[in-house]
Scaffold this motif. Sequence first.
Motif, PDB file in Angstrom:
ATOM      1  N   TYR B 101       0.582  -0.884  -0.317  1.00 15.71           N
ATOM      2  CA  TYR B 101      -0.250   0.285   0.399  1.00 15.71           C
ATOM      3  C   TYR B 101       0.680   1.079  -0.371  1.00 15.71           C
ATOM      4  O   TYR B 101       2.193   1.200   0.325  1.00 15.71           O
ATOM      5  N   GLN B 102       0.228   2.185  -0.482  1.00 10.86           N
ATOM      6  CA  GLN B 102       1.501   3.373  -0.266  1.00 10.86           C
ATOM      7  C   GLN B 102       0.511   3.999   0.333  1.00 10.86           C
ATOM      8  O   GLN B 102      -0.840   4.018   0.761  1.00 10.86           O
ATOM      9  N   ILE B 103       0.958   5.255   1.143  1.00 11.73           N
ATOM     10  CA  ILE B 103       0.401   6.080   2.323  1.00 11.73           C
ATOM     11  C   ILE B 103       0.132   7.687   1.193  1.00 11.73           C
ATOM     12  O   ILE B 103       0.842   7.863   0.750  1.00 11.73           O
ATOM     13  N   SER B 104      -0.711   7.230   1.435  1.00 12.96           N
ATOM     14  CA  SER B 104      -1.414   8.639   0.246  1.00 12.96           C
ATOM     15  C   SER B 104      -2.466   9.101   1.772  1.00 12.96           C
ATOM     16  O   SER B 104      -2.377   8.957   3.018  1.00 12.96           O
ATOM     17  N   GLN B 105      -3.451  10.288   1.072  1.00  9.91           N
ATOM     18  CA  GLN B 105      -4.424  10.866   1.700  1.00  9.91           C
ATOM     19  C   GLN B 105      -5.536  10.835   0.628  1.00  9.91           C
ATOM     20  O   GLN B 105      -5.806  11.412  -0.272  1.00  9.91           O
ATOM     21  N   TYR B 106      -6.549  10.071   1.013  1.00 12.72           N
ATOM     22  CA  TYR B 106      -8.279   9.993   0.472  1.00 12.72           C
ATOM     23  C   TYR B 106      -8.844  11.854   0.832  1.00 12.72           C
ATOM     24  O   TYR B 106      -9.226  11.453  -0.066  1.00 12.72           O
ATOM     25  N   ASP B 107     -10.162  11.263   1.332  1.00 16.67           N
ATOM     26  CA  ASP B 107     -11.271  12.296   1.888  1.00 16.67           C
ATOM     27  C   ASP B 107     -10.399  13.331   2.306  1.00 16.67           C
ATOM     28  O   ASP B 107     -12.087  13.981   2.777  1.00 16.67           O
ATOM     29  N   LEU B 108      -9.498  13.191   3.212  1.00 14.15           N
ATOM     30  CA  LEU B 108      -9.076  14.527   4.698  1.00 14.15           C
ATOM     31  C   LEU B 108      -8.085  14.808   3.663  1.00 14.15           C
ATOM     32  O   LEU B 108      -6.918  15.166   4.438  1.00 14.15           O
ATOM     33  N   PRO B 109      -7.730  15.806   2.121  1.00 13.40           N
ATOM     34  CA  PRO B 109      -5.733  16.156   2.101  1.00 13.40           C
ATOM     35  C   PRO B 109      -5.990  17.062   2.726  1.00 13.40           C
ATOM     36  O   PRO B 109      -6.882  17.812   3.243  1.00 13.40           O
TER      37      PRO B 109
END
Lengths: 488, 509
Positions: B101-109
């Motif tokens: 998995y990549q640590i990213s930002q989804y629904d709360l950038p």
Amino acid sequence: MSLVTSTTSELLGQLASRSVSAVEVTQSYLDAIQRRDGQVGALLSVTADSALAQAAEVDRRRAAGEAVGALAGLPIVLKDNICTQGIKTTCASKMLKDFVPPYDAHVATRLKQADAILLGKANLDEFAMGSSSENSALGKTVNPWSFEHAAGGSSGGSAAAVSAGFAPLALGSDTGGSIRQPASFCGVVGLKPTYGRVSRFGLVAYASSLDQIGPFARDVSGAALLLDAISGHDRRDSTSVDAPPTLTAATVEQPLSGLRVGIAREHFVAGLDPEVEAAVRRAVEVYKSLGATIVDISLPHSKYAIAVYYLIACSEASSNLARYDGVHYGHRATEFSNLVEMYKASRSEGFGDEVKRRIMLGAYALSAGYYDAYYLKALKVRRLIRQDFDAAFQNVDVIASPVNPTPAFKLGEMTADPLKMYLADIYTISANLAGLPGISIPAGMSASGLPIGLQLLAAPFEEEKLLRAARMFEREHGPAPMSWKSGV
Amino acid sequence: MASNLKYLAIMDFTTIIGLEIHVQLQTKTKLFCGCPTTFNPDQPNIQTCPVCLGLPGALPVMNRDAFALSLKTAMALNLELANFTKWDRKQYYYPDLPKGYQISQYDLPFSSKGWLEIDVPSTGETRRIRIIRAHLEEDAGKNLHDESGRGSDSQVDLNRAGTPLLEIVSEPDLRTAEEAKTYMEEMRLLLLAIGVSDCNMQEGSMRCDANVNLHVHENGETIPTPIVEVKNLNSFRFLEAAIEFEVKRQCAEWQRTHIRMGAPGGYKTTRGFDPNRGVTFEQRGKEEAADYRYFPDPDLVPVTVTDEQLVAIRSTLVEFPAARRRRYQQQLGLSAYDARVIADQGAEFANYFDAVTSLCGDGKQAANWLTQDVLREMNERRLSISEFPISSALLGALLVRVTKSELTIKAAREVFATLLKEWEEQEVAPSAERIEAIIKERGLATVNDTGAIESVVMAVIGRNEKAVADLRAGKMQAIGAIVGQVMKELKGADAKVVRQMILDKVGIS
């Protein structure tokens, strides 16, 4: 023989006065392992050489008058999902059976600093998923009290090791009861600290928001001493709480006055073994006799705890275990035709059934279209469960309950029915969901000669209160008996 | 392609383009561990540790510097900052992704709803391109494949894994390949100016994905065609070429299939760009095939941003390139062209210009020097402005003499060239003293003394009887030789004054 039946504080006293050497202590436990672990199967690896070398070094420093750590010369075993530099850390999985971590878990570092002697690594359910240690791909652990019975799980090897006199101390990890349940099955003390109290750095993740490392010991003060040695902030774990290490050993002998013990009505319902219920009721009477107030409380959302737990834990597990893909390390299949086939074959071969079951459950719960109904809903109910406890701890100091609905079950008895196994986590799971500290202490024996544990839960970061309350009962009830005397 | 061009001619459509720009942030260490972020393709997998290798039991810890650079970027892009943001796991299997998995930002950038203004060169129009969001994530590693599909193994280099990456997603507000290119160029200038990234496109520090489709206008209806995402464009030229190709390809596709977005077969697709052939090629079909099973990363705590942090970061922001261009045009009276040339060279060059301007008090004069002399000499010697031997203070000191009429432009150029020559050939560092000395040695100072000019003019006239005769006879070109000889003796004299005086003396007015 007396050394391996001693409690932590007895051993420490003898070591400090140099009436016994660390090498002698270590050798006694290694002998016990040598004699009996063939039957118990608590350990996956024994590090005899390095343990004796480490013990000799402690003896040398003590003789030279140099400072030594708080656990100097005390043998310990670690659950084999805690990374140890240069020593295999397998998670009892075919996937990692040859994995040698290039680094120590935070707790392993702390134990080295405390001069504890690492004797070996303990068996567990594969990746800490299970309640009987039967899901290990690398070994079979039995209950030292009865070889037909399970040691519990997932930290079954750690609990059995302390119970059988292979080590005075052990570390396990508790995601849904994996320290407390085997402690109760094996008749030892097992403590799950508050989430964030002990760094998870180097603990191979099962469910990150629930996992917590904690101590096993033969008595409450041993557990307190070990907690003090491993707790405290670690900047490598973002969820580690910025608080200094606990100092619970200093106060554990002091009884609490005005103690309020909560009894949740939801805990005494159908399915609870009468012997277990009786043991818990007797414990409550002991507290009453010590001047405690018994308070009836309600935890209305506890009936959702198992569903919430298996959604959250499996979701996180499905993600945490994605890294075992055969690319960089771990098991890689030999037969495959392309990348996707390699992933499939490596994971199919490397993981056992229970791990696959939980990965599938979790991947499903996180899938597009199901996320809101499962994972998100579970997070919301988790908050309600925490609120139940927040409300309860307004009125009580600790909550007393069974650890498991029954004493240790027979090996193979539950494996055919995973759901039945899951449902037995009813008493332990809420503490993980709410992040609370919880302890299992020996509270009696069943008619068939199996230990029964008492669980106490406290509000977050109230380990000191929890341990003092546990010690109050232990002092009245007597210390945990040694299993090998009564059967091994 | 000829048939495609035919469609272009007969079709009525609007091109719709949105860009996702990925920018590597200029931090010393990776986003979630202490490994260096240096570009190092020759020594694979040495900038790694248990965390970025995704070893069992390793845990991420957020790099506060990366987050601060992200906030700074968001401010520069007029984005609204969330006071609470979290990390999510984007899950997929690929060998260059060690954790699965990549640590990213989804629904709360951490930021959303901003804009960047671009000045479109061909139309002169200023357009505000809206930005949907910018979020922070970790980069993956790099796979090195044996492209034949069999034979030697693929290899993975994880040096880059975990490098902080900012993803900036625009609204589909861009309408031409030129606009898309301009937007990306402007983005690069801005990010360079505020110092958050080196934007080195060859090394992959800045790259983009272009989402392209058409709105076909037919029979009073506007019909969107299926969106195509062209991945991983790492140069302005490729971006422009890929979009131009896509427009033609999608026109032809529309004519052939009449499949609209969302209709059966009208799925979003992913394509790559082959720079050698100048074409895009299909990489992945149905978009819904990818379910990333995003969920909040339980290993990381949510991030809250305090007002104090924001104030501190805001104080580090500098003037943006667009604002600079506007200021140069409006306050200094520069042409749009000169303003762009100076601002687009980067903050250091523009700061040099600002310093010269404030010393000499003449923006246009300074602009002429910078865009012609300084740039030419820099380019010839392959120097950056920081390596240029004549400092802004020295050039300012030289030009102030021009604005005060103490030196002609021609004389100043001679000083400038001499300083460079001395530096290059004799390793003499340009200095105020050297400027003074060169002016003296070569007699470059402007001569305003009419008496001195007159005596030289008279002497030259006396020596050039033929030229004077020609002049008197009406051959005006004969004056050139006389002026030239005067100027040779009086380098600092004003040629116009000299010329007038010669005419007076010869008797022609």
